[in-house]
Design a protein around this motif. Structure first.
Motif, PDB file in Angstrom:
ATOM      1  N   VAL A   1      -6.033  12.625   2.009  1.00  0.00           N
ATOM      2  CA  VAL A   1      -5.091  11.338   1.685  1.00  0.00           C
ATOM      3  C   VAL A   1      -5.823  10.449   0.918  1.00  0.00           C
ATOM      4  CG1 VAL A   1      -4.267   9.318   3.285  1.00  0.00           C
ATOM      5  CG2 VAL A   1      -4.503  11.629   4.405  1.00  0.00           C
ATOM      6  N   HIS A   2      -5.088  10.085  -0.157  1.00  0.00           N
ATOM      7  CA  HIS A   2      -5.347   8.661  -1.008  1.00  0.00           C
ATOM      8  C   HIS A   2      -4.532   7.584  -0.528  1.00  0.00           C
ATOM      9  CE1 HIS A   2      -6.684  12.465  -3.159  1.00  0.00           C
ATOM     10  NE2 HIS A   2      -7.825  11.464  -3.447  1.00  0.00           N
ATOM     11  N   ARG A   3      -5.075   6.556  -0.663  1.00  0.00           N
ATOM     12  CA  ARG A   3      -4.442   5.056  -0.540  1.00  0.00           C
ATOM     13  C   ARG A   3      -4.260   4.395  -1.901  1.00  0.00           C
ATOM     14  NH1 ARG A   3      -5.671   6.443   4.627  1.00  0.00           N
ATOM     15  NH2 ARG A   3      -4.179   6.540   6.035  1.00  0.00           N
ATOM     16  N   TYR A   4      -3.237   3.785  -2.137  1.00  0.00           N
ATOM     17  CA  TYR A   4      -3.319   3.039  -3.322  1.00  0.00           C
ATOM     18  C   TYR A   4      -2.778   1.417  -2.915  1.00  0.00           C
ATOM     19  CZ  TYR A   4      -3.373   7.355  -6.080  1.00  0.00           C
ATOM     20  OH  TYR A   4      -3.635   8.465  -6.606  1.00  0.00           O
ATOM     21  N   ASP A   5      -3.590   0.658  -3.420  1.00  0.00           N
ATOM     22  CA  ASP A   5      -3.132  -0.856  -3.277  1.00  0.00           C
ATOM     23  C   ASP A   5      -2.402  -1.474  -4.371  1.00  0.00           C
ATOM     24  OD1 ASP A   5      -4.403  -0.816  -0.593  1.00  0.00           O
ATOM     25  OD2 ASP A   5      -6.250  -0.705  -1.543  1.00  0.00           O
TER      26      ASP A   5
ATOM     27  N   TYR B   1      -0.883   0.034  -9.164  1.00  0.00           N
ATOM     28  CA  TYR B   1      -1.342   0.521  -7.893  1.00  0.00           C
ATOM     29  C   TYR B   1      -2.615   1.239  -8.041  1.00  0.00           C
ATOM     30  CZ  TYR B   1       2.890  -0.002  -5.018  1.00  0.00           C
ATOM     31  OH  TYR B   1       3.783  -0.175  -4.248  1.00  0.00           O
TER      32      TYR B   1
ATOM     33  N   ARG C   1      -7.666   3.199  -3.463  1.00  0.00           N
ATOM     34  CA  ARG C   1      -8.578   2.584  -2.737  1.00  0.00           C
ATOM     35  C   ARG C   1      -9.950   3.432  -2.471  1.00  0.00           C
ATOM     36  NH1 ARG C   1      -6.390   1.254   2.962  1.00  0.00           N
ATOM     37  NH2 ARG C   1      -4.902  -0.028   1.936  1.00  0.00           N
TER      38      ARG C   1
ATOM     39  N   THR D   1       0.723  -0.931  -0.068  1.00  0.00           N
ATOM     40  CA  THR D   1       0.004  -0.015   0.049  1.00  0.00           C
ATOM     41  C   THR D   1       0.598   1.134   0.034  1.00  0.00           C
ATOM     42  OG1 THR D   1      -1.679  -1.122   1.272  1.00  0.00           O
ATOM     43  CG2 THR D   1      -1.749   1.242   1.371  1.00  0.00           C
ATOM     44  N   VAL D   2       0.586   2.156  -0.892  1.00  0.00           N
ATOM     45  CA  VAL D   2       1.060   3.621  -0.880  1.00  0.00           C
ATOM     46  C   VAL D   2       0.269   4.639  -0.363  1.00  0.00           C
ATOM     47  CG1 VAL D   2       2.515   5.134  -2.437  1.00  0.00           C
ATOM     48  CG2 VAL D   2       2.949   2.690  -2.670  1.00  0.00           C
ATOM     49  N   THR D   3       0.579   5.455   0.581  1.00  0.00           N
ATOM     50  CA  THR D   3      -0.274   6.604   0.948  1.00  0.00           C
ATOM     51  C   THR D   3       0.335   7.813   0.182  1.00  0.00           C
ATOM     52  OG1 THR D   3      -0.788   5.329   2.952  1.00  0.00           O
ATOM     53  CG2 THR D   3      -1.307   7.593   2.963  1.00  0.00           C
ATOM     54  N   HIS D   4      -0.546   8.590  -0.182  1.00  0.00           N
ATOM     55  CA  HIS D   4      -0.285   9.964  -0.948  1.00  0.00           C
ATOM     56  C   HIS D   4      -1.106  10.968  -0.106  1.00  0.00           C
ATOM     57  CE1 HIS D   4      -0.937  13.428  -3.602  1.00  0.00           C
ATOM     58  NE2 HIS D   4       0.535  13.160  -3.854  1.00  0.00           N
ATOM     59  N   VAL D   5      -0.328  11.804   0.557  1.00  0.00           N
ATOM     60  CA  VAL D   5      -0.937  12.911   1.283  1.00  0.00           C
ATOM     61  C   VAL D   5      -0.751  14.204   0.445  1.00  0.00           C
ATOM     62  CG1 VAL D   5      -1.028  14.146   3.352  1.00  0.00           C
ATOM     63  CG2 VAL D   5      -0.478  11.598   3.663  1.00  0.00           C
TER      64      VAL D   5
END
Length: 94
Positions: free
Chosen positions: A62-66, A77, A80, A49-53
């Protein structure tokens, strides 16, 4: 060989600065949509998982990519979906 001629190669990594064990990662959705990242093998496996703030004048976003692995060294990715929390109904007394 004439110095003005380039030698052709079947190696797709030749001249790109990437190695055969590096990972190619594509981001789909959200603010990183379309971004391609080359993760060097020396950094290990891609994160699940990568979190982009994103910080700006308002609240942080906040966006999260799986990660969805496709083949060895290639993954996507996917953004989410946002978590929907039920809104508290203020009209009901506690």
């Amino acid at each position: 060989m004439d110095p003005r001629e380039a030698e052709l190669s079947e190696d797709v990594t030749a001249g790109t600065g990437t190695g055969a064990d590096d990972s190619v990662l594509l981001f789909v959705g959200g603010p990183l949509d379309g971004r391609v990242e080359i993760r060097a093998a020396r950094h290990g496996e891609p994160l699940p998982t990568v979190t982009h703030v994103h910080l700006h004048d308002g609240p942080k976003v906040v966006h999260r990519y799986d990660l969805e692995p496709l083949t060895d060294g290639v993954g996507v990715y996917n953004l989410r979906p946002p978590v929907r929390r039920p809104a508290r109904d203020e009209s009901i007394a506690d």
